[in-house]
Write a protein that holds these residues in place. Structure first.
Motif, PDB file in Angstrom:
ATOM      1  N   THR A 420       0.827  -1.205   0.000  1.00  0.00           N
ATOM      2  CA  THR A 420       0.000   0.000   0.000  1.00  0.00           C
ATOM      3  C   THR A 420       0.862   1.257   0.000  1.00  0.00           C
ATOM      4  O   THR A 420       1.619   1.488   0.935  1.00  0.00           O
ATOM      5  N   TRP A 421       0.728   2.066  -1.037  1.00  0.00           N
ATOM      6  CA  TRP A 421       1.459   3.339  -1.070  1.00  0.00           C
ATOM      7  C   TRP A 421       0.548   4.467  -0.613  1.00  0.00           C
ATOM      8  O   TRP A 421      -0.576   4.625  -1.119  1.00  0.00           O
ATOM      9  N   TRP A 422       1.055   5.227   0.307  1.00  0.00           N
ATOM     10  CA  TRP A 422       0.371   6.463   0.734  1.00  0.00           C
ATOM     11  C   TRP A 422       1.311   7.260   1.609  1.00  0.00           C
ATOM     12  O   TRP A 422       2.485   6.905   1.735  1.00  0.00           O
ATOM     13  N   GLN A 423       0.831   8.346   2.198  1.00  0.00           N
ATOM     14  CA  GLN A 423       1.672   9.258   2.972  1.00  0.00           C
ATOM     15  C   GLN A 423       0.851   9.895   4.099  1.00  0.00           C
ATOM     16  O   GLN A 423      -0.377   9.894   4.042  1.00  0.00           O
ATOM     17  N   THR A 424       1.570  10.509   5.034  1.00  0.00           N
ATOM     18  CA  THR A 424       0.896  11.282   6.074  1.00  0.00           C
ATOM     19  C   THR A 424      -0.069  12.263   5.406  1.00  0.00           C
ATOM     20  O   THR A 424      -1.210  12.443   5.843  1.00  0.00           O
ATOM     21  N   GLU A 425       0.392  12.860   4.332  1.00  0.00           N
ATOM     22  CA  GLU A 425      -0.403  13.878   3.641  1.00  0.00           C
ATOM     23  C   GLU A 425      -1.646  13.298   2.966  1.00  0.00           C
ATOM     24  O   GLU A 425      -2.676  13.973   2.892  1.00  0.00           O
ATOM     25  N   THR A 426      -1.533  12.085   2.440  1.00  0.00           N
ATOM     26  CA  THR A 426      -2.692  11.539   1.708  1.00  0.00           C
ATOM     27  C   THR A 426      -3.737  10.993   2.674  1.00  0.00           C
ATOM     28  O   THR A 426      -4.871  10.759   2.278  1.00  0.00           O
ATOM     29  N   TRP A 519       5.399   1.163  -9.873  1.00  0.00           N
ATOM     30  CA  TRP A 519       6.474   0.717  -8.968  1.00  0.00           C
ATOM     31  C   TRP A 519       7.045   1.956  -8.308  1.00  0.00           C
ATOM     32  O   TRP A 519       7.541   2.856  -8.998  1.00  0.00           O
ATOM     33  N   LEU A 520       7.001   1.995  -6.994  1.00  0.00           N
ATOM     34  CA  LEU A 520       7.553   3.141  -6.264  1.00  0.00           C
ATOM     35  C   LEU A 520       9.054   2.977  -6.129  1.00  0.00           C
ATOM     36  O   LEU A 520       9.542   1.887  -5.832  1.00  0.00           O
ATOM     37  N   LEU A 521       9.764   4.093  -6.341  1.00  0.00           N
ATOM     38  CA  LEU A 521      11.225   4.017  -6.350  1.00  0.00           C
ATOM     39  C   LEU A 521      11.885   4.842  -5.262  1.00  0.00           C
ATOM     40  O   LEU A 521      13.086   5.074  -5.296  1.00  0.00           O
TER      41      LEU A 521
HETATM   42  O1  PRX Z   1       8.294   7.549  -0.027  1.00  0.00           O
HETATM   43  C1  PRX Z   1       7.001   7.064   0.229  1.00  0.00           C
HETATM   44  C2  PRX Z   1       7.075   6.045   1.346  1.00  0.00           C
HETATM   45  O2  PRX Z   1       6.797   6.733   2.540  1.00  0.00           O
HETATM   46  C3  PRX Z   1       6.541   8.104   2.276  1.00  0.00           C
HETATM   47  C4  PRX Z   1       5.488   8.624   3.194  1.00  0.00           C
HETATM   48  O3  PRX Z   1       5.949   8.554   4.508  1.00  0.00           O
HETATM   49  P1  PRX Z   1       4.959   8.844   5.706  1.00  0.00           P
HETATM   50  O4  PRX Z   1       4.263  10.119   5.474  1.00  0.00           O
HETATM   51  O5  PRX Z   1       5.747   8.715   6.961  1.00  0.00           O
HETATM   52  O6  PRX Z   1       3.886   7.710   5.652  1.00  0.00           O
HETATM   53  C5  PRX Z   1       4.276   6.376   5.749  1.00  0.00           C
HETATM   54  C6  PRX Z   1       3.080   5.481   5.892  1.00  0.00           C
HETATM   55  C7  PRX Z   1       1.975   5.729   4.958  1.00  0.00           C
HETATM   56  C8  PRX Z   1       6.133   8.136   0.831  1.00  0.00           C
HETATM   57  O7  PRX Z   1       6.321   9.407   0.257  1.00  0.00           O
HETATM   58  N1  PRX Z   1       6.105   4.954   1.165  1.00  0.00           N
HETATM   59  C9  PRX Z   1       4.989   4.732   1.881  1.00  0.00           C
HETATM   60  N2  PRX Z   1       4.394   3.593   1.480  1.00  0.00           N
HETATM   61  C10 PRX Z   1       5.131   3.094   0.480  1.00  0.00           C
HETATM   62  C11 PRX Z   1       6.218   3.961   0.266  1.00  0.00           C
HETATM   63  N3  PRX Z   1       7.120   3.737  -0.705  1.00  0.00           N
HETATM   64  C12 PRX Z   1       6.964   2.643  -1.470  1.00  0.00           C
HETATM   65  N4  PRX Z   1       5.965   1.765  -1.320  1.00  0.00           N
HETATM   66  C13 PRX Z   1       5.028   1.932  -0.359  1.00  0.00           C
HETATM   67  N5  PRX Z   1       4.063   1.029  -0.210  1.00  0.00           N
END
Ligand code: PRX
Length: 659
Positions: A420-426, A519-521
């Motif tokens: 799962t890709w996401w961020q604090t912001e999303t 694919w996240l890099l």
């Molecule tokens: O670079 C990405 C990485 O974590 C960053 C966000 O960090 P944070 O706000 O602390 O949140 C982490 C938990 C959601 C992103 O910009 N990241 C998060 N999930 C992934 C990821 N990189 C690759 N694959 C993921 N599944």
């Protein structure tokens, strides 16, 4: 943005990944969502979210407009609607006759346990809501939360949400100094903390950091409520400090939740950016809860009646907010909360917990998976993990080897993995496979969720064709998006919406493979990812130069097999400083500086290596070339250094390191 580029060669290897794991027919047949959901969301994205909002939440007042995007990038979702987060996470389940369902199986570090039903949790939150109100906390006030992974953390967050107070959780691993800056920035009125927690069987203090953070006058904190967790003696400020047990025992267990505006702030969570000062990410109520609940149900295929869910994230990070407190409880899930570390008292502790509670959905980070992989498959093999049916990964890219190990050693070669890709912001998950729909590929987060407009673009903001790489962006507003940076709307615009005009730029590099899967890099800016924890190079540099010995500092994240990245710092010392002398002088300096970073930010930010160097590589315009330092830190020849103001600098550094 830095001049670092997307890691192309790593991607070439990924492209050779041909393994795919389609969901089993049994899984797909009873999955919460099916293939059609993508078409449905594509047909009308906004209507799709309106439907999810009404399906997953109970609104005190229905909304009249789904999305107001008339003033971008400031979004309003579910305009006119009113909703109470705590009511949705608690009361409504009790009203539906589910009061006896276990909400939390708490497993304490020392082995103490507690089973908390939805009825119990609701009562605790009602008491805490009354108690906080009695302490003068009103709607809109900020409450700082500095707690270990104990049920009181969830209770505090939900009690704040119930009365409309805005919680600001600060990870317990952050220092007094970090806590102070967050308390000050949010102007918190109340702090909720604990005497301490336990680490590896021993008491580990928390309250002293709060005392230190509040030691200088000028802050806005009126009271500190202290959970008695490890029962150690702590200093006490009469009048300011109050015992959790006393405050809660004297509070009424009756409290009626009223709906708050859909855009009422729910919480602030500070995260590291590319500049020294952490940003207070602001999330609001209706949209955030909608996307948390929807994704928690769709991505993990949660069946609240039968699943036992466990997310190993700490409450101090966004994953703990969205996938411990809000998503699971709004969905009526039964979940495990564990206070301790994975290897205490032994390296099978997690698997013992999975076996004991029959955990069926496990959500964790690649760094943990790689660590367990290193410890060996024979450890999980000693436990019955057959209850597991879905595995999740979050926080950093998961390498295919770790993915395969996770699937085999933990998932019995059958459980689908959702990266799962996401961020604090999303605020909530944005890109992930759907376990009953997507044929998963080891190492790829793959597809934007239904209703989410994620794309990969080139420097000019144009969508890249399949097989190409670029920058991850979000083209359309989404319900759980951050609304602003607390107190700094300009910074919100600059940071996320200016690189590609009108488009959200995430700061991540990504590629699309030939099937269009993502694919996240890793980050393309000065943000590092250490064990899934987000750290800013500039923040650590600021911490280093705040020490009187340091003239200049440059920090890079060097690739690390287990933690993803490790913090490596290059420092130039002040000639006139009163430095240690003698044989062990360098060691003494390095130790002092590491401790100093720990004090300024927290132990997680301590550099793995600090290298004392005579100079730093800079461009003619004075910008530090971190890329070259990264090469050195990762043991590569930095190669072409001709763009440097002084091309011999890298040689000097290399020589210095050899000596
Ligand atoms: O670079 C990405 C990485 O974590 C960053 C966000 O960090 P944070 O706000 O602390 O949140 C982490 C938990 C959601 C992103 O910009 N990241 C998060 N999930 C992934 C990821 N990189 C690759 N694959 C993921 N599944």
């Amino acid at each position: 943005m830095s001049n670092e580029t997307v890691r192309g060669d790593a991607f070439e290897n990924l492209l050779r990944e041909e393994r795919q794991f389609a969901p089993s027919q049994e899984f797909a047949a009873v999955a919460n969502v099916h293939e059609e959901i993508y078409a449905e969301a594509n047909a009308d994205r906004v209507a799709f979210w309106a439907e999810q909002a009404r399906k997953h939440l109970t609104w005190s007042k229905d909304f009249t407009q789904t999305l107001d995007w008339s003033n971008p990038p400031f979004a309003k979702w579910f305009v006119g609607g009113e909703v109470n987060a705590a009511y949705n996470a608690l009361d409504r389940h009790v009203e539906a006759g589910l009061g006896d369902r276990v909400a939390i199986h708490f497993e304490g570090e020392p082995g103490d346990t507690e089973t908390i039903t939805y009825a119990d949790l609701t009562e605790r939150v009602k008491r805490a809501a009354n108690a906080f109100e009695a302490l003068g906390v009103a709607k809109g006030d900020r409450v700082a939360v500095y707690l270990p992974m104990i049920p009181e953390a969830v209770v505090t967050m939900l009690a704040c949400a119930r009365i409309g107070a805005i919680h600001s959780v600060v990870f317990g691993g952050f220092s007094a100094e970090a806590l102070r800056s967050r308390i000050d920035d949010a102007e918190a009125k109340l702090v909720v903390t604990a005497d301490g927690t336990f680490r590896r069987g021993k008491p580990s203090p928390l309250k002293p950091a709060v005392d230190e953070a509040l030691s200088e006058s000028g802050h806005t904190v009126e009271h500190v409520v202290v959970v008695e967790r490890n029962k150690q003696d702590v200093a006490w400020t009469e009048g300011r400090d109050l015992r959790w047990s006393e405050v809660m025992d004297s509070a009424s267990p009756e409290h009626t939740a009223v709906g708050h505006d859909a855009e009422h702030p729910l919480y602030i969570l500070y995260t590291s950016g590319t500049t020294g000062r952490p940003k207070g990410i602001l999330h609001t109520t209706g949209g955030y809860l909608t996307q948390c609940a929807f994704t928690h149900s769709a991505v993990f295929d949660l069946k609240p009646e039968t699943d036992v869910y466990w997310c190993t994230a700490d409450i101090g990070w966004v994953t703990g907010h969205s996938y411990v407190t809000y998503g699971p409880l709004v969905n009526g899930a039964t979940q495990v909360i564990y206070e301790g570390t994975p290897d205490s008292p032994h390296q099978g502790r997690w698997w013992e917990i999975v076996q004991k509670y029959k955990v069926s959905i496990l959500y964790t980070a690649p760094t943990a998976i790689r660590t367990m992989m290193k410890w060996g498959s024979d450890i999980p093999a000693q436990y019955d993990l057959s209850s597991i049916r879905v595995l999740g990964s979050v926080g950093e890219p998961i390498n295919p080897e770790a993915w395969m190990w996770y699937r085999g050693a933990i998932g019995g070669n059958t459980a689908p993995i959702v990266d799962t890709w996401w961020q604090t912001e999303t605020g909530a998950i944005m890109v992930a496979p759907l376990p009953g729909v997507t044929a998963t590929k080891p190492g790829s987060a793959q597809v934007p969720l239904p209703g989410i407009a994620v794309d990969v673009v080139d420097e000019a903001g144009n969508s890249v064709p399949n097989g190409h790489g670029g920058f991850l962006v979000v083209r359309e507003p989404w319900p759980s998006m951050l609304r602003t940076i607390w107190g700094d709307p300009e910074r919100f615009k600059d940071t996320y919406w200016s690189r590609f005009e009108g488009t959200y730029f995430a700061g991540d590099g990504a590629k699309k493979d030939d099937d269009g899967d993502i694919w996240l890099l890793g980050r393309v800016d000065d943000v590092m990812n250490v064990s899934g924890h987000r750290l800013s190079t500039t923040e650590i540099e600021s911490a280093l130069v705040s020490h009187p010995w340091v003239a200049e500092a440059a920090v890079v994240g060097a690739a690390d097999e287990t933690t993803g990245q490790a913090v490596v710092a290059f420092v130039i010392l002040r000639g006139e400083a009163d430095l240690p002398t003698g044989e062990d002088a360098t060691d003494a300096i390095v130790q002092t500086l590491r401790t100093h970073v720990g004090h300024e930010i927290g132990p997680i930010a301590k550099p793995r290596h600090i290298l004392v160097v005579p100079e730093l590589p800079k461009t003619r315009s004075g910008k530090i070339m971190r890329r070259l330092l990264k090469d050195v830190a990762e043991g590569r020849d930095p190669g072409d250094a001709t763009t440097l103001a002084d091309p011999t600098v890298m040689q000097k550094i290399a020589e210095d390191l050899r000596n």
